[in-house]
Structures are given as C-alpha cells and as structure tokens.
Design a protein around this motif. Structure first.
Motif, mmCIF file in Angstrom:
data_model
loop_
_atom_site.group_PDB
_atom_site.id
_atom_site.type_symbol
_atom_site.label_atom_id
_atom_site.label_comp_id
_atom_site.label_asym_id
_atom_site.label_seq_id
_atom_site.Cartn_x
_atom_site.Cartn_y
_atom_site.Cartn_z
ATOM 1 N N VAL A 4 0.836 -1.204 0.000
ATOM 2 C CA VAL A 4 0.000 0.000 0.000
ATOM 3 C C VAL A 4 0.872 1.255 0.000
ATOM 4 N N VAL A 5 1.934 1.245 0.768
ATOM 5 C CA VAL A 5 2.852 2.391 0.821
ATOM 6 C C VAL A 5 3.503 2.595 -0.543
ATOM 7 N N GLU A 6 3.912 1.500 -1.189
ATOM 8 C CA GLU A 6 4.522 1.590 -2.516
ATOM 9 C C GLU A 6 3.526 2.141 -3.533
ATOM 10 N N GLN A 7 2.281 1.715 -3.433
ATOM 11 C CA GLN A 7 1.250 2.215 -4.342
ATOM 12 C C GLN A 7 1.036 3.711 -4.150
ATOM 13 N N LYS A 8 1.028 4.147 -2.904
ATOM 14 C CA LYS A 8 0.877 5.570 -2.612
ATOM 15 C C LYS A 8 2.023 6.377 -3.207
ATOM 16 N N VAL A 9 3.243 5.867 -3.078
ATOM 17 C CA VAL A 9 4.422 6.552 -3.632
ATOM 18 C C VAL A 9 4.308 6.641 -5.153
ATOM 19 N N ARG A 10 3.931 5.502 -5.781
ATOM 20 C CA ARG A 10 3.795 5.499 -7.239
ATOM 21 C C ARG A 10 2.703 6.456 -7.699
ATOM 22 N N LEU A 11 1.607 6.501 -6.998
ATOM 23 C CA LEU A 11 0.531 7.425 -7.339
ATOM 24 C C LEU A 11 0.980 8.886 -7.181
ATOM 25 N N GLU A 12 1.725 9.151 -6.131
ATOM 26 C CA GLU A 12 2.243 10.515 -5.925
ATOM 27 C C GLU A 12 3.193 10.901 -7.058
ATOM 28 N N GLN A 13 4.031 9.962 -7.497
ATOM 29 C CA GLN A 13 4.945 10.228 -8.608
ATOM 30 C C GLN A 13 4.172 10.484 -9.902
ATOM 31 N N LYS A 14 3.131 9.686 -10.132
ATOM 32 C CA LYS A 14 2.283 9.882 -11.313
ATOM 33 C C LYS A 14 1.629 11.259 -11.288
ATOM 34 N N LYS A 15 1.134 11.607 -10.119
ATOM 35 C CA LYS A 15 0.481 12.904 -9.939
ATOM 36 C C LYS A 15 1.467 14.034 -10.260
ATOM 37 N N ASN A 16 2.688 13.927 -9.771
ATOM 38 C CA ASN A 16 3.699 14.950 -10.036
ATOM 39 C C ASN A 16 4.052 15.029 -11.522
ATOM 40 N N ARG A 17 4.134 13.862 -12.190
ATOM 41 C CA ARG A 17 4.413 13.853 -13.634
ATOM 42 C C ARG A 17 3.283 14.530 -14.404
ATOM 43 N N LEU A 18 2.047 14.253 -14.001
ATOM 44 C CA LEU A 18 0.903 14.880 -14.659
ATOM 45 C C LEU A 18 0.890 16.395 -14.449
ATOM 46 N N LEU A 19 1.231 16.828 -13.248
ATOM 47 C CA LEU A 19 1.307 18.266 -12.973
ATOM 48 C C LEU A 19 2.387 18.925 -13.819
ATOM 49 N N ALA A 20 3.523 18.260 -13.953
ATOM 50 C CA ALA A 20 4.612 18.797 -14.778
ATOM 51 C C ALA A 20 4.184 18.871 -16.240
ATOM 52 N N GLU A 21 3.505 17.852 -16.716
ATOM 53 C CA GLU A 21 3.014 17.838 -18.103
ATOM 54 C C GLU A 21 1.988 18.945 -18.319
ATOM 55 N N GLU A 22 1.107 19.146 -17.348
ATOM 56 C CA GLU A 22 0.110 20.208 -17.443
ATOM 57 C C GLU A 22 0.797 21.578 -17.514
ATOM 58 N N THR A 23 1.835 21.768 -16.732
ATOM 59 C CA THR A 23 2.581 23.020 -16.754
ATOM 60 C C THR A 23 3.234 23.235 -18.119
ATOM 61 N N ARG A 24 3.829 22.177 -18.697
ATOM 62 C CA ARG A 24 4.443 22.282 -20.022
ATOM 63 C C ARG A 24 3.409 22.636 -21.084
ATOM 64 N N LEU A 25 2.229 22.014 -21.005
ATOM 65 C CA LEU A 25 1.177 22.298 -21.975
ATOM 66 C C LEU A 25 0.672 23.736 -21.860
ATOM 67 N N LYS A 26 0.528 24.223 -20.643
ATOM 68 C CA LYS A 26 0.096 25.615 -20.452
ATOM 69 C C LYS A 26 1.120 26.586 -21.025
#
Length: 151
Positions: A4-26
């Motif tokens: 569960v902890v590993e899943q949370k970490v992976r989800l947080e990393q995914k979230k950060n990648r998506l935020l970075a991609e959103e910033t690049r698109l903007k």
C-alpha cells in the motif's frame, strides 16, 4: 502494508508527472497565443494601419467583425485579396546570404539591417529575405563582400 505504501508513492509520482506535463502544456499554449498575437500585429503593420489611434483601429476591427457576420461574400473576397498580396510578396523575395571579407563599417551594417537581413554570429554572415535585391547591391557596391542568392 508495504504494498500500500509503494502504491501511494507510485501514485504521488504519477500525480507529479501529470502536474509537470500540465505546466508544459500551459506554457506551450501561452507561447502559441503570443505568437498568434504577434502575427496579427504584424499584419496590421503590413497593411499600413499601425499609425491609427488605438480607439480608431479597434472601431475598425469591430466594424469588420460585424460585416463578416452579415456577409460571407466579403470574407471570401478579403481572403482572395490577402492571398494574392501575400503570394506576390513571397515571389518577390530573394533568400540571401551575405559575407564580408572584413568587418563592414557601421553605415554598411545599418544599410544591411534596413533590408531586413539578420546577423548569424556562429557563421559570421548576414542572412534573410530581400525584396529589392538590386538596390541592396547598389548600396553594397563599395564594400568587399560575397553575396549569395539562394533560389
């Protein structure tokens, strides 16, 4: 529990990648909008309307917009006129590369800039598109140079 902890970490990393991609698109979207606005301003200048007061120019654009809403024929006619004029400008431009044997005087550099040529520091040459090639040649008559016209 570890899973569960590993899943949370992976989800947080995914979230950060998506935020970075959103910033690049903007950023990309903002750059595209800026480029479009610069092009529109260039067209106003090219049409010779940049001397008009802001209120006058805005009123003219509003008048154009209302004309377009009521009459599609006007838009087609303007499109044809604009295409003809832009095509005519493209055919009269010559791609040019200009090199000097020694550093030209400030008067020669100013004349070269007047024709819209730009300096390439890496290649140590001037380049660009010139409408009136003959008058450029006349102005450069006294300077030792190598003028290459690209077809």
């Amino acid at each position: 529990m570890q899973n569960v902890v590993e899943q949370k970490v992976r989800l947080e990393q995914k979230k950060n990648r998506l935020l970075a991609e959103e910033t690049r698109l903007k950023l990309k979207e903002r750059k595209m909008r800026t480029r479009h606005l610069i092009e529109v301003g260039g067209l106003v200048t090219k049409a010779g309307l940049d001397y008009l007061a802001t209120n006058t120019l805005y009123g003219a654009l509003l008048s154009i917009a209302s004309s377009l809403e009521t009459n599609q024929v006007i838009k087609d006619e303007w499109t044809k006129i604009g295409k003809t004029k832009l095509d005519q400008e493209q055919t009269t431009k010559h791609a040019v590369i200009l090199k000097f044997e020694q550093e030209p005087s400030s008067e020669i550099r100013q004349a070269v800039r007047k024709y819209g040529l730009k300096w390439n520091k890496l290649r140590t040459e001037w380049y660009g598109y010139v409408n009136d090639l003959d008058s450029l040649k006349v102005e450069l008559n006294t300077a030792a140079h190598n003028l290459e016209i690209i077809n």
